[in-house]
Design an enzyme around this catalytic site. Structure first.
Site, short mmCIF file in Angstrom:
data_model
loop_
_atom_site.label_atom_id
_atom_site.label_comp_id
_atom_site.label_asym_id
_atom_site.label_seq_id
_atom_site.Cartn_x
_atom_site.Cartn_y
_atom_site.Cartn_z
N THR A 153 42.09 35.17 41.46
CA THR A 153 42.85 35.19 40.20
C THR A 153 42.71 36.58 39.60
O THR A 153 41.59 37.08 39.50
CB THR A 153 42.22 34.22 39.18
OG1 THR A 153 42.10 32.95 39.78
CG2 THR A 153 43.07 34.11 37.94
N LYS A 189 53.23 39.39 37.75
CA LYS A 189 52.90 38.23 38.59
C LYS A 189 53.83 38.14 39.79
O LYS A 189 53.41 37.80 40.90
CB LYS A 189 52.97 36.94 37.77
CG LYS A 189 51.93 36.84 36.66
CD LYS A 189 50.53 36.80 37.22
CE LYS A 189 49.47 36.78 36.14
NZ LYS A 189 48.13 37.08 36.68
#
Length: 307
Positions: free
Chosen positions: A85, A167
């Site tokens: 992450t 992202k």
């Protein structure tokens, strides 16, 4: 036929960055499930694990910087899995064009390091639903958005949706490298993560009003999201991308509730019967993940799904 789950050759996995909310939750969950965990954190974040590490022989702390390739290699040594992450650095929590480059470079380094780690069997890459929902034709698409859809980078740049730019580019970079290097990767595209530190400045919320009107403003609680990560890691049949959310904000009262949670100064809207009754049709699907989760024994005993 038993549900397809399998044991990796080693029971050691790495969580990076382990200091964020999702990362630290994953570390706890994985330890509970009997894994040996390499918690890779950046230098300023070690305090939260000090107590845990001295109590738990299965937890090893690594300092790793996503731009320092060797430090990633060290953290991955002997691991059969990685939960990755990206958390923006604490000194620059907001997203802009530069952050997109930073996040892409980090993803590139991490996947390259995975390709060089002989024990690595599966990477679970955390992405976002902002890498799915932003496109010019989003009003006209007949079908629900799902894991086959990608946000359009030019559209995102035009409207300065930097988190979506970041992202989308980082996830695409990771997929390209994984395919090129033969790394087994799955991604989890998460909705807005609910929790006490959620604030109006969260970059996910840029364009929230449009997401709401499009029927794609979705949230996920931390427990469900962590379980989704572990499920796709353990299930041998998992592949590709999975959208993870357990609540769709598609009613006026939900939107007001979220606004009030994010800012104390949110207007208390007058009751206008008609508007309150309107339900915006959900236009996004997480069926693929739900199918996989059916047989998953989370072992935490908490079920907070509210949809």
């Amino acid at each position: 036929m038993a549900p397809a789950s399998f044991h990796h050759t080693s029971n050691t996995v790495c969580v990076m960055d382990a200091s964020g909310r999702l990362g630290s939750t994953l570390v706890e969950r994985l330890l509970q499930r009997g894994y040996t965990v390499h918690a890779a954190i950046q230098h300023h974040d070690e305090l939260q694990f000090n107590g845990l590490a001295s109590d738990n022989k299965k937890l090893k702390i690594f300092h790793s910087d996503p731009y320092d390739y060797q430090s990633i290699i060290d953290a991955l040594k002997g691991c059969s899995g990685l939960f990755y992450t990206f958390e923006p650095p604490k000194d620059q929590p907001s997203y802009d064009e530069v952050m997109a480059e930073v996040e892409v470079r980090a993803a590139h380094n991490v996947l390259e390091a995975c390709a060089q780690t002989e024990t690595m069997e599966k990477v679970v890459f955390t992405s976002s639903i902002t890498a799915v929902v932003w496109r010019d034709d989003r009003k006209s698409t007949a079908s629900d958005l799902d894991e086959r859809h990608w946000s359009d980078i030019n559209f995102c740049r035009k409207y300065k949706l930097w988190q979506a730019v970041s992202k989308t580019l980082a996830e695409k970079t990771a997929w390209a490298l994984a395919m090129d290097r033969g790394v087994n990767m799955v991604s989890i595209n998460a909705g807005l993560i609910m929790g006490p530190d959620l604030s109006i400045s969260n970059p996910y919320l840029k364009g929230a009003a449009e997401m709401y009107e499009d029927g794609v403003l979705v949230t996920v609680d931390l427990n469900s999201l962590a379980e989704a990560h572990i499920c796709v890691y353990e299930d041998i049949s998992s592949y590709g991308r999975y959208l993870s959310f357990n609540h769709v904000i598609n009613r006026h009262e939900d939107a007001v509730k979220l606004a009030q949670m994010l800012t104390s100064s949110a207007p208390v809207l007058p009751q206008s019967g008609e508007q309150d009754m309107k339900i915006i049709q959900q236009r996004i699907s997480n069926k693929k993940l739900n199918k996989l989760m059916v047989n998953f024994e989370g072992g935490s005993g908490t079920d907070e799904n509210s949809s």
